[in-house]
Design a protein around this motif. Structure first.
Motif, short mmCIF file in Angstrom:
data_model
loop_
_atom_site.label_atom_id
_atom_site.label_comp_id
_atom_site.label_asym_id
_atom_site.label_seq_id
_atom_site.Cartn_x
_atom_site.Cartn_y
_atom_site.Cartn_z
N PHE A 312 58.11 -14.49 -31.75
CA PHE A 312 58.97 -14.08 -30.64
C PHE A 312 59.51 -15.32 -29.92
O PHE A 312 58.74 -16.19 -29.50
N ALA A 313 60.82 -15.41 -29.76
CA ALA A 313 61.44 -16.57 -29.12
C ALA A 313 62.48 -16.07 -28.11
O ALA A 313 63.66 -15.91 -28.44
N PRO A 314 62.07 -15.79 -26.88
CA PRO A 314 63.01 -15.23 -25.90
C PRO A 314 64.16 -16.20 -25.61
O PRO A 314 63.95 -17.42 -25.51
N ARG A 315 65.35 -15.65 -25.48
CA ARG A 315 66.53 -16.48 -25.22
C ARG A 315 66.94 -16.44 -23.74
O ARG A 315 67.72 -17.29 -23.30
N GLY A 316 66.44 -15.45 -23.00
CA GLY A 316 66.78 -15.35 -21.58
C GLY A 316 65.67 -15.93 -20.70
O GLY A 316 64.75 -16.60 -21.17
N ARG A 317 65.78 -15.66 -19.39
CA ARG A 317 64.76 -16.09 -18.45
C ARG A 317 63.53 -15.19 -18.59
O ARG A 317 63.65 -13.97 -18.77
N VAL A 318 62.37 -15.76 -18.49
CA VAL A 318 61.11 -15.01 -18.54
C VAL A 318 60.44 -15.10 -17.18
O VAL A 318 60.33 -16.19 -16.60
N VAL A 319 60.03 -13.96 -16.66
CA VAL A 319 59.19 -13.89 -15.46
C VAL A 319 57.84 -13.37 -15.90
O VAL A 319 57.75 -12.28 -16.47
N GLN A 320 56.78 -14.14 -15.67
CA GLN A 320 55.45 -13.74 -16.14
C GLN A 320 54.51 -13.57 -14.96
O GLN A 320 54.29 -14.50 -14.17
N ILE A 321 53.94 -12.37 -14.84
CA ILE A 321 52.92 -12.07 -13.84
C ILE A 321 51.58 -12.02 -14.57
O ILE A 321 51.39 -11.21 -15.48
N GLU A 322 50.66 -12.89 -14.19
CA GLU A 322 49.40 -12.99 -14.93
C GLU A 322 48.28 -13.44 -13.99
O GLU A 322 48.42 -14.41 -13.25
N ALA A 323 47.16 -12.69 -14.01
CA ALA A 323 46.03 -13.03 -13.15
C ALA A 323 45.19 -14.17 -13.71
O ALA A 323 44.50 -14.86 -12.95
N ASP A 324 45.23 -14.36 -15.01
CA ASP A 324 44.46 -15.44 -15.65
C ASP A 324 45.32 -16.70 -15.66
O ASP A 324 46.30 -16.80 -16.39
N LEU A 325 44.95 -17.66 -14.83
CA LEU A 325 45.77 -18.86 -14.68
C LEU A 325 45.94 -19.60 -16.00
O LEU A 325 47.00 -20.19 -16.27
N GLY A 326 44.93 -19.56 -16.85
CA GLY A 326 45.01 -20.25 -18.13
C GLY A 326 46.04 -19.66 -19.08
O GLY A 326 46.49 -20.33 -20.01
N LYS A 327 46.41 -18.40 -18.86
CA LYS A 327 47.41 -17.75 -19.71
C LYS A 327 48.83 -17.86 -19.16
O LYS A 327 49.79 -17.50 -19.84
N LEU A 328 48.95 -18.33 -17.93
CA LEU A 328 50.27 -18.39 -17.30
C LEU A 328 51.11 -19.49 -17.95
O LEU A 328 50.74 -20.66 -17.95
N GLU A 329 52.24 -19.09 -18.53
CA GLU A 329 53.14 -20.00 -19.24
C GLU A 329 52.46 -20.74 -20.40
O GLU A 329 52.91 -21.81 -20.80
N SER A 330 51.39 -20.16 -20.93
CA SER A 330 50.68 -20.84 -22.02
C SER A 330 51.45 -20.77 -23.34
O SER A 330 51.24 -21.60 -24.22
N ASN A 331 52.33 -19.77 -23.49
CA ASN A 331 53.08 -19.62 -24.73
C ASN A 331 54.59 -19.74 -24.56
O ASN A 331 55.29 -20.08 -25.52
N HIS A 332 55.09 -19.47 -23.35
CA HIS A 332 56.53 -19.54 -23.12
C HIS A 332 56.80 -20.03 -21.70
O HIS A 332 56.12 -19.60 -20.76
N PRO A 333 57.81 -20.90 -21.52
CA PRO A 333 58.19 -21.27 -20.16
C PRO A 333 58.64 -20.03 -19.39
O PRO A 333 59.28 -19.14 -19.95
N ALA A 334 58.30 -20.00 -18.11
CA ALA A 334 58.60 -18.79 -17.33
C ALA A 334 58.60 -19.11 -15.84
O ALA A 334 58.15 -20.19 -15.42
#
Length: 561
Positions: A312-334
């Motif tokens: 998966f390679a998103p081409r638009g803006r990503v907004v990520q809501i995540e309670a686990d800080l280690g997972k926040l933006e771990s795979n895609h800029p957001a």
């Protein structure tokens, strides 16, 4: 000047008298169970062992219900499911060394799935801690080190006065978003020694709220309100924070299509006109999500399974809501928002503007039609028949627990969970043996509705001993075992990769006869009679086993593009 946090409630005369005159015959184990009861726990899972006997003896003097399983790992799976179903921290009592270590695979699953499990294990006597003495039974050089890389937090006790605070801190840790398993260890002599400490009453362990930063939710709301083709990926965090209703309201206001991850099954209504369902291992779905100009990801780290194996390679803006800080933006800029899903969605609901879009629902229909056409062309009638029979037989409000087996892989994409917190699997860590003991934990949490467990014959052998647990506690769990003669999914993987499988074929017992030897009703079924036999078993009180001999195939992978 007096501050609110300076105020301390004064004990009543009755409380002072009780504190000065604790009942006789208590030990350190009593402090454990009194603390748990004071925190609101009602049920304990586990397995006794020599060093932990102080805790188990104290259970006899408490109001806590004990459910004992036959293998520590299975006890961990049961506690995991209890935590998922109730949202409470599920206490798990374990002994030192081998007993403790046997629980690690279950605690890894709880960590991956953010299930609140409060594991309390014993330790060798205080004198032997830190390597000062050698030769104790079950001794490890550093037992807590074995858990530190698995659980959310580790709490070590060395005296009785530390027990209530350590357990309360662990409880708070387990229930503060992101939820997760925690580890407390208490030496044998601390548990066994008589105590004159007052009875523990009501320790404070209120979880911390994880609220979003307002400037981030303001930015996210602006992006979503002015998007041309918004879309939403809803993960397990939506289910755990009980935010499904808020997710639906937001999707409808934005006219944003929603796909649920395998961990987020049921977070969004399956047949809603904005529902993309859960076809994440489908290139059509991946393409649809990549085309979103603003993609809201709620409660998911977009890991391997949720990202179609990282294609998966998103081409638009990503907004990520995540309670686990280690997972926040771990795979895609957001635009990364570190927050509990419920609180963040509420903030968005208060800020977003309505976004009319007459085309969104038609695009959803087109996408689902493409997926259906692809599956229709693969000659998978048996697999679809079996999954459909399971869905029709299972009451709409009954939870189901799935082992790592081919039918579960189908269910991740194609099964309508009918609601949030009703379908669970071991896809967090991916270990075998989860389905049946987890279902026992769910039935313990709510024995008023039947629970379904689904395993392959290979995974079933991991937890076959728990038929004794099911019978002993008369738990309403129906266990569907798909018998294909081995590790079916590994057989497929190896055949695809190497041309032939190795080490996948298994000699196995007659599961029906084996169930009956435990006093559990067993029936052998066929694809044609599965729905009727499964419905009958689910509607019959107590445990049952339904065995379906069948070789199922996976739908063709589409993540290769």
């Amino acid at each position: 000047m007096t501050h609110d946090h300076d105020l301390v409630l004064r004990p009543t005369p009755a409380q002072i008298t009780a504190a000065l005159n604790p009942p006789p015959g208590r030990n350190g184990g009593d402090l454990v169970v009194e603390t748990l009861a004071g925190l609101g726990a009602t049920t304990v899972f586990g397995l006794p062992g020599q060093h932990a006997l102080g805790m188990f003896d104290a259970l006899r003097r408490s109001s806590l219900r004990y459910v004992g399983l036959r293998v520590e790992n299975n006890a961990g799976f049961a506690a995991d499911a209890y935590g998922r179903i109730t949202g409470e921290a599920a206490p798990l009592f374990l002994s030192t060394g081998p007993g403790a270590l046997t629980s690690l695979a279950a605690l890894q699953e709880a960590a991956a799935a953010s299930a609140p499990v409060l594991a309390i294990g014993s330790q060798i006597p205080v004198a032997g801690l830190g390597g000062a003495r050698k030769g104790y039974l079950h001794e490890l050089p550093d037992q807590s080190a074995s858990f530190r890389g698995v659980v959310k937090s580790v709490h070590t006790v060395r005296s009785q006065s530390q027990i209530p605070s350590a357990i309360a801190a662990a409880w708070k840790s387990a229930l503060t978003a992101p939820h997760g398993p925690v580890w407390v260890e208490i030496p044998q002599d601390v548990l066994l020694a008589e105590t004159s400490l007052p009875v523990v009453t009501a320790p404070d362990a209120t979880p911390d709220d994880l609220a979003p930063r307002p400037e981030l939710t303001a930015l996210a709301a602006h992006l979503l309100s002015h998007a041309t083709r918004p879309a939403i990926i809803a993960g397990g965090g939506v289910v755990r924070s009980d935010a499904s209703g808020k997710l639906r309201l937001l999707a409808e206001r934005l006219n944003a299509p929603v796909v649920t991850t395998f961990g987020g099954k049921g977070a969004f209504p399956w047949n809603h006109p904005l529902s993309l369902q859960s076809w994440l291992e489908d290139r059509h779905t991946t393409d649809f999500l990549e085309e979103a100009d603003v993609l809201l990801v709620v409660g998911s780290g977009l890991g391997e399974l949720s990202s179609n194996y990282h294609t998966f390679a998103p081409r638009g803006r990503v907004v990520q809501i995540e309670a686990d800080l280690g997972k926040l933006e771990s795979n895609h800029p957001a635009v990364g928002i570190h927050a509990d899903a419920r609180l963040a969605l509420q903030a968005l609901l208060e800020t977003v503007e309505d976004r009319p879009d007459d085309s969104a629902r038609e695009r959803v229909r087109e996408l689902l039609a493409k997926v259906a056409t692809r599956i229709d062309g693969q000659a998978l009638t048996l697999e679809r028949q079996v999954l459909s029979s399971v869905r029709r037989a299972l009451p709409a409000d009954s939870p189901s627990f799935w082992d790592m087996t081919i039918l579960a892989y189908w269910a991740w994409s194609a099964f309508d969970a009918k609601g949030p917190n009703l379908m669970h699997s071991a896809q967090g860590a991916g270990g075998l043996g989860y389905g049946f003991p987890a279902a026992l934990g769910a039935a313990t949490a709510d024995p008023t509705r039947p629970v379904l467990a689904v395993s392959g014959d290979g995974g079933a052998l991991y937890s076959i001993a728990e038929l004794a647990t099911a019978k002993q506690y008369d738990l309403p769990v129906t266990w569907l075992i798909i018998d294909d003669g081995g590790y079916g999914i590994l057989r497929e993987y190896m055949t695809d990769a190497f041309g032939r499988p190795t080490a996948t074929e298994l000699h196995r017992p007659d599961y029906v006869a084996l169930a009956e030897s435990f006093g559990v009703t067993g029936v052998r079924t066929t694809p044609e009679t599965l729905q009727e036999d499964l419905a009958r078993a689910l509607n019959t009180p107590g445990p049952s086993v339904v065995v379906l001999p069948a070789v199922l195939r996976m739908f063709a992978p589409t993540h290769l593009g």
